[in-house]
Scaffold this motif. Structure first.
Motif, short mmCIF file in Angstrom:
data_model
loop_
_atom_site.label_atom_id
_atom_site.label_comp_id
_atom_site.label_asym_id
_atom_site.label_seq_id
_atom_site.Cartn_x
_atom_site.Cartn_y
_atom_site.Cartn_z
N PHE A 159 0.84 -1.20 0.00
CA PHE A 159 0.00 0.00 0.00
C PHE A 159 0.87 1.25 0.00
CE2 PHE A 159 -2.19 3.21 2.70
CZ PHE A 159 -3.19 3.57 1.80
N GLY A 160 1.92 1.26 0.83
CA GLY A 160 2.83 2.41 0.88
C GLY A 160 3.54 2.64 -0.44
N GLY A 161 3.96 1.57 -1.09
CA GLY A 161 4.61 1.70 -2.39
C GLY A 161 3.67 2.27 -3.45
N ARG A 162 2.42 1.82 -3.42
CA ARG A 162 1.44 2.33 -4.40
C ARG A 162 1.10 3.80 -4.12
NH1 ARG A 162 -0.78 4.34 -7.65
NH2 ARG A 162 -2.61 3.78 -8.87
N ILE A 163 1.03 4.17 -2.83
CA ILE A 163 0.78 5.57 -2.48
C ILE A 163 1.92 6.45 -2.99
CG2 ILE A 163 0.73 7.19 -0.52
CD1 ILE A 163 -1.92 5.87 -1.01
N ALA A 164 3.16 5.94 -2.88
CA ALA A 164 4.32 6.70 -3.38
C ALA A 164 4.21 6.93 -4.89
CB ALA A 164 5.62 5.96 -3.04
N ASP A 165 3.79 5.90 -5.63
CA ASP A 165 3.62 6.05 -7.08
C ASP A 165 2.48 7.01 -7.42
OD1 ASP A 165 5.67 4.30 -7.75
OD2 ASP A 165 4.36 2.54 -7.78
N LEU A 166 1.43 6.99 -6.61
CA LEU A 166 0.24 7.80 -6.88
C LEU A 166 0.40 9.24 -6.39
CD1 LEU A 166 -2.83 8.00 -7.66
CD2 LEU A 166 -3.32 7.23 -5.31
N TRP A 167 0.89 9.40 -5.18
CA TRP A 167 0.88 10.69 -4.50
C TRP A 167 2.16 11.49 -4.74
CZ3 TRP A 167 1.05 11.47 1.51
CH2 TRP A 167 0.47 12.71 1.81
N VAL A 177 5.93 0.43 -6.13
CA VAL A 177 5.44 -0.88 -5.72
C VAL A 177 6.53 -1.95 -5.89
CG1 VAL A 177 4.45 -1.66 -7.91
CG2 VAL A 177 3.36 -2.30 -5.76
N ALA A 178 7.42 -1.80 -6.88
CA ALA A 178 8.54 -2.73 -7.01
C ALA A 178 9.48 -2.59 -5.82
CB ALA A 178 9.30 -2.47 -8.32
N SER A 179 9.72 -1.36 -5.38
CA SER A 179 10.54 -1.11 -4.20
C SER A 179 9.87 -1.68 -2.96
CB SER A 179 10.77 0.39 -4.02
OG SER A 179 11.39 0.95 -5.15
N ALA A 180 8.55 -1.55 -2.89
CA ALA A 180 7.81 -2.07 -1.74
C ALA A 180 7.97 -3.58 -1.62
CB ALA A 180 6.34 -1.70 -1.85
N MET A 181 8.04 -4.27 -2.76
CA MET A 181 8.21 -5.72 -2.72
C MET A 181 9.56 -6.11 -2.13
SD MET A 181 5.78 -7.72 -3.41
CE MET A 181 6.82 -9.20 -3.55
N ARG A 221 3.04 -7.96 -13.70
CA ARG A 221 4.23 -7.80 -14.54
C ARG A 221 5.46 -7.50 -13.69
NH1 ARG A 221 1.00 -3.28 -15.55
NH2 ARG A 221 1.81 -1.32 -14.68
N VAL A 222 5.26 -6.85 -12.54
CA VAL A 222 6.37 -6.56 -11.63
C VAL A 222 6.84 -7.84 -10.95
CG1 VAL A 222 7.02 -5.35 -9.50
CG2 VAL A 222 5.62 -4.19 -11.22
N LEU A 223 5.89 -8.65 -10.54
CA LEU A 223 6.20 -9.83 -9.73
C LEU A 223 6.70 -11.00 -10.56
CD1 LEU A 223 6.02 -10.68 -6.74
CD2 LEU A 223 3.73 -11.57 -7.22
N MET A 224 6.19 -11.14 -11.79
CA MET A 224 6.46 -12.35 -12.56
C MET A 224 7.77 -12.32 -13.34
SD MET A 224 4.01 -14.11 -11.55
CE MET A 224 4.29 -15.56 -12.56
N ASP A 225 8.43 -11.19 -13.40
CA ASP A 225 9.75 -11.15 -14.03
C ASP A 225 10.69 -12.08 -13.26
OD1 ASP A 225 11.81 -9.47 -15.79
OD2 ASP A 225 12.64 -9.67 -13.77
#
Length: 509
Positions: free
Chosen positions: A70-78, A400-404, A265-269
């Motif tokens: 959630f934090g990673g997605r907020i960073a991408d959005l906000w 979100v990639a960083s969040a993972m 696409r982020v996870l399956m690479d």
């Protein structure tokens, strides 16, 4: 995978920005372990029971691990800079609350709040690096510094925790975060310039947020519950079942919604997947060891908190050397897997030395070389892992990639603490039962021998986990060495089976 972007001059303030990002990352990482040394003192001061003391660690891990996506997605959005600064301010306020805690509920609540704001802060920090440093050599240096902090910050926390606990009191292990956060937030506000055109303004995937948070919390809680109540406990089993159902529902949801929280696409690479999995396993091994060595040095060897903290110096030296002198120097010359695989194996050898621990073991003969090898191996592996985990993703997915990356570390840390503690406790109980005769003549010696036997039994598991992490890194990851160009490729293997170089995308400013 990622598209060609116009080549522009890099941000001239990027190295100043790195200093503040690194400071914030140090605060977050050391906070995961700084409390370990202060925990016995806080437990006594606030009357926390033995059954509840784990919540000082677990409340942080549950909130942090559960909300990172959630934090990673907020960073991408906000916006990453805004999310970074808000995370720092919130973390400082939560730390102030923890330092002023008057009872166990207040302390546990402050730790959970630290986890919430840390979940905003950590992915924003890593994704800022990912979009600000695009030249291969500069990226190697920047991620070398970041990797050293991510790997060695936990050990720094043990030293700082010892100093603060012994010279002041346990409350300063919380208050110390405030100046870190204030300086980092002020510096970030005035220095960081987030590259234009890198936000993801798609609507927030609320079902994904709920499913991922509940699934990760259930998973971590299951391991935590197993430590105190056993693996066959109904609530333990129920937590694991719930985690499996929720996380499966999360994956199915992400495959169907228009704007997923975690694009598959982020996870399956295969390269990023290999990094997330191997890094998570390595952290399981490392975080369990932090707790064992802390208790071994203080309880068995009778070290003071300060002496215990400084006893971790060899690991820090190894981490910094591995990350900045080996990983950063070789990352542009050899493929990531040829650093990560040998790095994890070197760490496994260091862990293997620590299986020789006994009640009367020499620090210089056993603990020092074990820590050096462990730190050297982890530092060498962490640095290319951090860089590769965010390589090739579209800028709008950087958060979100960083969040993972952070999710694999935090969930791995929580699982490592709970899983290896469970193994250690079971082995210690079995040893005490089989040596009951010694208990009649020297109960204190039996207690110490049982404790150390439990530690070494769990460390053997940690050795195996690191070997598995090395195997995953060597087989899953196939990206070649990075080159700096204006285009980006997915990397991997060419049609002839030869390894290709992966290319770092240049993001327009």
């Amino acid at each position: 995978m990622s598209k060609t972007a116009d080549v522009r001059l890099p941000d001239p303030s990027r190295w100043k920005a790195l200093a503040f990002i690194a400071l914030a990352q140090l605060m977050v990482v050391l906070d995961a372990t700084i409390v370990n040394i202060a925990l016995p003192h806080a437990q006594t001061a606030l009357g926390i029971t033995d059954a509840n003391k784990q919540w000082v660690i677990t409340a942080y891990a549950l909130a942090f691990g559960g909300l990172l996506l959630f934090g990673g997605r907020i960073a991408d959005l906000w916006g990453r800079k805004r999310t970074f600064v808000v995370g720092l301010i919130g973390f400082a306020l939560a730390s102030a609350l923890g330092g002023a805690a008057q009872n166990q509920g207040m302390l546990f609540g402050s730790r959970a709040l630290q986890g919430v704001f840390g979940a905003l802060l950590a992915p924003a920090a890593l994704s800022l690096l990912a979009v600000m440093f695009t030249d291969a050599k500069e990226r190697a240096k920047a991620f070398g510094i970041y990797g050293a902090i991510a790997g060695g910050g936990g050990a720094v926390g043990l030293i700082l925790g010892g100093l603060l606990t012994q010279t002041l009191n346990w409350r300063w292990t919380f208050f110390v975060n405030i100046p870190f956060a204030v300086v980092a937030a002020a510096g970030a506000y005035f220095v960081i310039r987030e590259p234009a055109g890198t936000r993801n303004r798609s609507p927030l995937d609320l079902p994904g947020v709920v499913l991922s948070a509940l699934g990760l919390v259930s998973l971590v809680y299951g391991f935590t519950r197993a430590e105190s109540a056993g693996w066959s406990d109904a609530l333990t089993v129920g937590s694991f079942v719930a985690a499996g159902v929720l996380l499966l529902a999360f994956v199915l949801t992400e495959a169907r919604v228009k704007s997923p929280l975690l694009p598959l696409r982020v996870l399956m690479d295969r390269n990023r997947g290999g990094v997330y999995l191997s890094l998570g396993l390595a952290v399981i091994a490392m975080f369990g060891l932090f707790l064992f060595l802390t208790y071994y040095l203080q309880v068995v060897k009778g070290y003071s908190p300060i002496k215990t903290g400084f006893a971790f110096m060899p690991m820090i030296v190894g981490m910094i050397t591995g990350s900045t002198q080996i990983g950063a120097r070789l990352m542009t010359r050899v493929p990531a897997r040829k650093l990560m695989g040998p790095g994890f194996l070197t760490a496994a050898v260091g862990m293997l030395l620590l299986t020789r621990l006994g009640v009367d073991s020499s620090y210089a003969a056993v603990i020092l070389p074990g820590q050096l090898l462990l730190g050297l191996g982890m530092g060498t592996a962490f640095m290319p892992a951090m860089s590769l985990a965010t390589h090739g993703v579209e800028p709008r997915d950087a958060g979100v990639a960083s969040a993972m990356v952070n999710t694999s570390q935090q969930v791995g840390g929580a699982i490592g603490t709970a899983l290896l503690n469970t193994i250690a406790a079971s082995a210690a109980t079995a040893y005490a039962t089989s040596h009951a005769a010694l208990g009649a003549t020297d109960p204190e010696l039996l207690k110490l021998q049982s404790m150390v036997h439990g530690f070494t039994s769990a460390i053997w598991w940690a050795v195996g986990i690191l070997v598995v992490a090395a195997a995953i890194a060597l087989t899953f990851i196939n990206a070649g060495r990075p080159t700096s160009t204006g285009t980006s490729a997915s990397g991997g293997f060419g049609a002839d089976g030869a390894e290709e170089e992966f290319k770092v995308p240049v993001v327009a400013h």
